[in-house]
Structures are given as structure tokens and as C-alpha cells.
Design an enzyme around this catalytic site. Structure first.
Site, PDB file in Angstrom:
ATOM      1  N   HIS A  10       0.841  -1.024   0.174  1.00  0.00           N
ATOM      2  CA  HIS A  10      -0.397  -0.199   0.542  1.00  0.00           C
ATOM      3  C   HIS A  10       0.600   1.162   0.075  1.00  0.00           C
ATOM      4  O   HIS A  10       0.702   2.331  -0.741  1.00  0.00           O
ATOM      5  CB  HIS A  10      -1.356   0.193   0.765  1.00  0.00           C
ATOM      6  CG  HIS A  10      -1.658  -0.726   1.067  1.00  0.00           C
ATOM      7  ND1 HIS A  10      -2.385  -1.710   1.890  1.00  0.00           N
ATOM      8  CD2 HIS A  10      -2.812  -0.705   0.314  1.00  0.00           C
ATOM      9  CE1 HIS A  10      -3.161  -2.318   1.273  1.00  0.00           C
ATOM     10  NE2 HIS A  10      -3.893  -2.214   0.256  1.00  0.00           N
TER      11      HIS A  10
ATOM     12  N   GLU B 280      -3.508 -10.025 -24.369  1.00  0.00           N
ATOM     13  CA  GLU B 280      -2.581 -10.311 -22.749  1.00  0.00           C
ATOM     14  C   GLU B 280      -1.778 -11.429 -22.574  1.00  0.00           C
ATOM     15  O   GLU B 280      -1.984 -11.525 -21.940  1.00  0.00           O
ATOM     16  CB  GLU B 280      -3.551  -9.235 -21.395  1.00  0.00           C
ATOM     17  CG  GLU B 280      -4.440  -9.476 -21.209  1.00  0.00           C
ATOM     18  CD  GLU B 280      -5.159  -8.841 -20.097  1.00  0.00           C
ATOM     19  OE1 GLU B 280      -3.946  -8.381 -19.174  1.00  0.00           O
ATOM     20  OE2 GLU B 280      -5.650  -9.108 -19.378  1.00  0.00           O
TER      21      GLU B 280
ATOM     22  N   ASP C 176       1.136  -8.365 -18.562  1.00  0.00           N
ATOM     23  CA  ASP C 176       0.149  -9.695 -18.565  1.00  0.00           C
ATOM     24  C   ASP C 176       0.765 -10.151 -19.595  1.00  0.00           C
ATOM     25  O   ASP C 176       1.635 -11.501 -19.438  1.00  0.00           O
ATOM     26  CB  ASP C 176      -0.962  -9.923 -18.490  1.00  0.00           C
ATOM     27  CG  ASP C 176      -1.521  -9.723 -16.841  1.00  0.00           C
ATOM     28  OD1 ASP C 176      -0.529 -10.443 -16.109  1.00  0.00           O
ATOM     29  OD2 ASP C 176      -2.334  -9.247 -16.576  1.00  0.00           O
TER      30      ASP C 176
ATOM     31  N   CYS D  21      -2.040  -0.686 -23.574  1.00  0.00           N
ATOM     32  CA  CYS D  21      -2.708  -0.369 -21.761  1.00  0.00           C
ATOM     33  C   CYS D  21      -1.594  -0.718 -20.855  1.00  0.00           C
ATOM     34  O   CYS D  21      -1.940   0.002 -19.602  1.00  0.00           O
ATOM     35  CB  CYS D  21      -4.409   0.020 -21.624  1.00  0.00           C
ATOM     36  SG  CYS D  21      -4.647  -1.755 -21.425  1.00  0.00           S
TER      37      CYS D  21
HETATM   38  C1  PEP Z   1      -1.790  -5.123 -18.636  1.00  0.00           C
HETATM   39  O1  PEP Z   1      -1.892  -6.722 -18.199  1.00  0.00           O
HETATM   40  O2  PEP Z   1      -1.247  -5.131 -19.501  1.00  0.00           O
HETATM   41  C2  PEP Z   1      -2.423  -4.495 -17.981  1.00  0.00           C
HETATM   42  C3  PEP Z   1      -2.811  -3.231 -18.223  1.00  0.00           C
HETATM   43  O3  PEP Z   1      -3.339  -4.728 -16.721  1.00  0.00           O
HETATM   44  P1  PEP Z   1      -3.175  -5.001 -15.554  1.00  0.00           P
HETATM   45  O4  PEP Z   1      -1.593  -4.617 -15.168  1.00  0.00           O
HETATM   46  O5  PEP Z   1      -4.216  -4.718 -14.791  1.00  0.00           O
HETATM   47  O6  PEP Z   1      -2.951  -6.889 -15.087  1.00  0.00           O
HETATM   48 MG    MG Z   2      -3.267  -7.291 -17.108  1.00  0.00          MG
END
Ligand code: PEP
Ligand code: MG
Length: 590
Positions: free
Chosen positions: A213, A457, A481, A528
Site C-alpha cells: 500500500h 494479454e 501480462d 494500456c
Molecule cells: C496489463 O496486463 O498490461 C494490464 C494493463 O492489466 P493489469 O496490469 O491490470 O494486469
Molecule cells: Mg493485465
């Protein structure tokens, strides 16, 4: 004497200031046997101590309910809930009673014994996030112990000015203006509240991983911080001069005049760069050769939406909806109305700009409290997470789908599905979305149109793009991921972190092919994952044809600067050369 301590870099920038130490000393605990006649009064003492801490947390909750999200981040609210839950946990209290009744331990001894028992269970947990909750348990136990002793809870002490002169005579700041940096074994939620009020210029903690956190709050505050610095709170003395290098994850203690001057210079450079970037806020993100680029924000809570707008985002590319679900018991998940209101706030907070709401992605390093499997799975990242979790509980999933569809009447909403790999999963998901629409229609509940997207992913998804493009309006590449699953590297495991390589040719091939296939078929595609906010990757991604990037809001202007300097006509052939190279990183350097 100058020395340095190495930890984990979690929030960027340089802080220079005097150390304020939060005493982390465990409360001195007396150990003695009580008389059987004292059992009830000892149990009462623990109960009173616990109740005093519960009251303190309630008061704190009241205080922060009057603050805005900037001064009291959602992480803090969630942490207080976790602390309350722990205090009310029967295993802790029941165990304490057991030691008092069965062994005739005094109250403090019983409490610390039970802490050890429960802490051992935390140590054995596979999941990093849960293991880190042990620190929370220690904090609340310490508070109860102090309350039992009648001592006030430890708060951040006012900096003690020892009168010792700064070792660097050339440091020009007046003593009262000297920035303060916080050094702690671990920071509790109440410490963080004070911290949030802008007292400190940076902080260092002995413990905490990248998902702790403290690390999460540090990132949301965007000030230099290092966690996992192990013995920092023992090595640094009150009032020492300290440099926190949040980029390198290094803490320099008692720096020599030369080092101080060097970091002072670096710090001014960082500040200058930030204010220079501020001028790009209203500049459209267009490359030198006229290619328009979309810079979107990743957010965790609805309250982050206005922050994203202020940071120059032209929409939300990833709303990680699971943060609404975390820190709750299974039977207290947010219902449709609560979710609808949250999504609506995010949509309205973006003033008409699009909001991409990702359906819940719990599991792996984002477990939901109170929803742990009875057996610890060996590979949680390969287990029941994201869409798999949603499809395993269709009622819960349809509740979320209905809330998202309803929020779509308030603005432009895109729905994003995480972790899909199989056609069967796609079909089930689409069927449940249809079911949610039919139900709303039948009940005469208004809902809006949403564009539907899938996250790419898992390598299997990247290798079967045609299937995905048949069923979805847009794709979003989750590189965090995708790298993890392509290279078989647990993204939360520091011992293999050096092998987690965004520039591995296999990763780049999957990213490049996904972008290319979407462009060929005229479908929207964005990235993303963290790669999108990494300025070292911007030119490469542009060269591979990417025109939509979604990232932490604090990164938007730095990426925009790269975009403004880029010429995609030149970058396209160069990116193909990078792609064909067996050591792509060698072409990116310099
Ligand atoms: C990713 O896997 O790149 C993603 C944006 O999702 P998270 O980081 O929430 O797994
Ligand atoms: Mg992800």
C-alpha cells in the site's frame, strides 16, 4: 560518513531533506502468568485496548470523509477498512482469549503470541499482496498494545532538531525551510494521512514490495519514494541529511558536499523538466508528419477521472474496476447500484470524453480479501483470475455488466474484457452481455450503447487475432501480462525481475502483429500496459503503427513530448529493423 541504501524505486524524482524517523520500536511487552481469578479482567483489558483502537479508526474515518480524494486517497480509506476487519477478526481475538484462559498468559503476552501465530500463516501465503498484509497486522497489534498501556498511538513525531549543524556548510536553506523526508519501518494509514497533507518531500520504508500500500500511495502522490530499503530506519538517524533517488531506488545518507551538489542539480533539472512539460498540456499530440496520437489515462477509482482530465488525457483507456471490489468480503461485493454510481461518476468526471471500463480483474496479485481459495494454488497468475473469475460467477458478472450498460447513458463508455484466450470464453461473455441487455430492457431500465473490446494479454490471444477481431470493436494490448505470459516470468517475483523484458523479440513480435492486424482490419487498438507510459518505448510503438496509448496520468506529458518530436515516416522502417533484430535493445539505446 556518506553511505547508500538500496531498495525498490516506486515513485520518481529526487528528494533532499532531513530525516524524520518514525519510531518503529515494538512496544515493550511484559511476560508473566496471571491468577485464574484474573482471567476475565485480562480479557477485558485486551477488549478495551481493541475498542480504543477501533474508536480511533472510526474517528479517522470521519475526518477523512470530510476530505477530498486528493487529501485522503481511496487507498487510505481501503486500508482503514482492512485494519478494522483485522481488529474484528475472531481468529485474533479468540486466539488471545485462548492463551489467557488456557495458559494464564498476561494480556500483552497473549496478544503478541497470537500475533506470531497469525503472522506465520501470512508468511506461508503464496500471494505477495497478502503476505504484505502482515505488516498491517503488526501495526494494529502494536496500537492495541499501546492502548492497553494507556499510551497514545505513535504518530509521526515532530522533527527533533538536534542542534547538530548540517554537515554541508554550502547548503543554503534556512533550517526552518529545510525539506523533511520520512524514514519509517512501515507507514500506517494514519501516518499516511498526515503525510498526505504535504509535510514531507519524500519517504523511505524498510518493508514493502511494489504492490504494498505504501508503494501504491507513493505512486498516487507522485513524490520520490523508495520502499523495501530493509534496514534504513535503523541506519538513518534523526535529522540526518538524506537524498532519495526515486528513479534509481537509492537512499544516500549524510551525502558529501559534492554528492549533494550533484543531486541538487539533478533535482533542479527534474523540476525544470516538469514545469517545461506543463506547457504541453493543451498542445494536441500530433507527430511531426501529422499523425494524430491518442493519449489516454489508466485510472483505479472514479475520483481519478478529473485528475486524468487535468493531466491532459483525452479519455480513460483503462479503468481497473477491480479496485471497487477489493478489500471486501465475498458477500459484500458492490451491488449493481453502487457500481453504477461509481461508473457514472467516472463517466461524468471525464466531461464527455470516452471511458473504457475493464470488467473485474481480480486474482493473482490482486486477490479480494475474504475470497481466498481454501487451498493455496501454486500458480495463481495461471489460475482463476480476470474473465475466468467472472465467468465462474455469472450472477456477479451480470451485475457488473448491467451497471456498466446503465452508466453508458451518461457518456461514451467502452467495455473491455481482460484475459480472454478461448473462443468459448468469448461466446460466454457475449451471451452474458446479451443477457444483461435483455434483462434491463425487460425491466424498463435505461441503458446505453457500449463499444466492446478485448485485452490482448495472453500469447494465445495475440496468435488468434482474427477470432478476436470478428467479435470485438477494439483491442487493447496489456503488455504487463503479455510479457509475463510470453516469457513465463511472474511479474510480482523480484527474483526473476531481470528477465522481465519488454524488448524480448517474442514480445515485440506479438505486439507488432496485433497492431498491424488491427490496422489492416480498420479496428482500434491501444496499449494500456506500463510500456505505453515508458518514454523509452514511445518511438518504437509509434513506428509499429500504434496511435493510442493509455498510461498513468503523470506520464502523459512526457509521452506527448516524444510524440511531438517523432516522425512516423522515419520510425516505420526503423521499427521493422528493431523487430527483425535478435537484440532489439541494442537499436533502442542512444
Ligand atoms: C496489463 O496486463 O498490461 C494490464 C494493463 O492489466 P493489469 O496490469 O491490470 O494486469
Ligand atoms: Mg493485465
Amino acid at each position: 560518513m556518506t553511505f547508500s541504501i538500496h531498495g525498490l524505486a516506486v515513485a520518481r524524482g529526487i528528494a533532499i531533506g532531513r530525516a524524520v524517523l518514525v519510531a518503529s520500536s515494538r512496544v515493550d511487552v511484559a511476560h508473566y502468568f496471571i491468577e485464574p481469578s484474573q482471567v476475565e479482567s485480562e480479557i477485558d483489558r485486551v477488549r478495551c485496548g481493541r475498542n480504543a483502537v477501533v474508536d480511533e479508526i472510526h474517528r479517522l474515518q470521519q475526518t477523512i470523509s470530510q476530505l477530498g480524494p486528493k487529501d485522503a486517497p481511496h487507498e487510505l480509506r481501503a486500508l482503514l477498512d482492512v485494519h478494522l476487519m483485522m481488529l474484528q477478526d475472531e481468529e485474533l481475538i479468540g486466539g488471545v482469549k485462548h492463551w489467557i484462559q488456557a495458559r494464564l498468559y498476561n494480556a500483552e503476552w497473549a496478544l503478541t503470541t497470537q500475533l506470531e501465530m497469525v503472522a506465520r500463516q501470512f508468511d506461508e501465503m503464496e500471494d505477495e499482496y497478502l503476505r504484505e498484509r502482515k505488516a498491517d497486522l503488526e501495526q494494529i497489534t502494536e496500537k492495541v498494545l499501546r492502548a492497553m498501556q494507556g499510551a497514545p498511538s505513535p504518530v509521526i513525531p515532530l522533527p527533533v532538531r538536534s542542534g547538530r549543524k548540517a554537515s554541508q556548510q554550502d547548503w543554503q536553506l534556512d533550517d526552518t525551510d529545510v525539506p523533511l523526508v520520512l524514514i519509517a519501518h512501515e507507514l500506517s494509514p494514519s501516518d499516511m494521512l498526515q503525510f498526505k497533507q504535504g509535510v514531507f518531500a519524500g519517504f523511505v520504508t524498510d518493508v514493502g514490495g511494489k504492490t504494498s500500500h505504501t508503494a501504491i500511495v507513493a505512486r498516487s502522490m507522485d513524490i520520490p519514494a523508495v520502499v523495501g530499503a530493509r534496514t534504513a530506519s535503523q541506519l538513518v538517524r534523526q535529522d540526518d541529511w538524506v537524498i532519495i533517488d526515486g528513479d534509481a531506488g537509492v537512499v544516500i545518507v549524510d551525502p558529501s558536499p559534492i554528492i549533494l551538489a550533484e543531486y541538487g542539480y539533478k533535482q533542479r533539472q527534474v523540476e525544470l523538466e516538469r514545469s517545461r512539460l506543463g506547457r504541453l498540456l493543451n498542445t494536441p499530440a500530433i507527430t511531426l508528419d501529422g499523425e494524430k496520437v491518442e493519449l489516454l489515462a489508466n485510472i483505479e477509482m472514479p475520483e481519478d477521472a478529473p485528475v486524468a482530465v487535468r493531466a491532459g488525457a483525452v479519455g480513460v483507456g483503462l479503468f481497473r474496476s477491480e479496485f471497487l471490489f477489493m478489500g471486501r468480503q465475498q458477500n459484500q461485493l458492490p451491488d449493481e447500484e453502487e457500481q453504477y454510481q461509481a461508473y457514472r461518476r467516472a463517466v461524468e468526471g471525464m466531461n464527455g470524453l470516452p471511458v473504457t471500463i475493464r470488467t473485474v480483474d481480480v486474482g493473482a496479485d490482486k486477490p479480494m480479501d475474504g475470497n481466498l481459495p481454501e487451498t493455496a494454488y501454486l500458480n495463481p497468475a495461471l489460475g482463476l483470475r480476470a474473465i475466468r473469475w467472472s465467468l465462474a460467477d455469472p450472477d456477479m458478472f451480470v451485475t457488473q455488466l448491467r451497471a456498466i450498460l446503465r452508466a453508458a447513458i451518461h457518456g461514451r463508455v467502452k467495455m473491455l474484457i481482460p484475459m480472454l484466450a478461448h473462443l468459448g470464453e468469448i461466446r460466454q461473455t457475449l451471451a452474458l452481455i446479451e443477457q444483461a441487455r435483455t434483462e434491463l430492457m425487460r425491466e424498463d431500465v435505461p441503458f446505453g450503447v457500449v463499444e466492446l473490446g478485448a485485452m490482448i494479454e495472453i500469447p494465445a490471444a495475440a496468435l488468434t487475432l482474427k477470432t478476436f477481431l470478428k467479435h470485438f470493436d477494439f483491442l487493447s494490448i496489456g503488455t504487463n501480462d503479455l510479457i509475463q505470459y510470453t516469457l513465463a516470468i511472474d511479474r510480482a517475483d523480484e527474483s526473476v525481475a531481470h528477465l522481465y523484458d519488454p524488448l524480448h523479440p517474442a514480445v515485440l513480435r506479438l505486439v507488432a502483429d496485433t497492431i498491424a492486424e488491427c490496422r489492416t482490419q480498420g479496428k482500434e487498438v491501444s496499449v494500456c500496459g506500463e510500456m505505453a507510459g515508458d518514454v523509452a518505448m514511445t518511438r518504437l510503438l509509434l513506428g509499429l503503427g500504434l496511435r493510442s496509448f493509455s498510461m498513468h496520468p503523470a506520464q502523459i506529458l512526457a509521452v506527448k513530448q516524444e510524440v511531438l518530436r517523432a516522425d512516423t515516416a522515419k520510425l516505420t522502417p526503423w521499427a521493422q529493423a528493431v523487430l527483425a533484430h535478435d537484440e532489439p535493445a541494442s537499436l533502442l539505446a542512444g
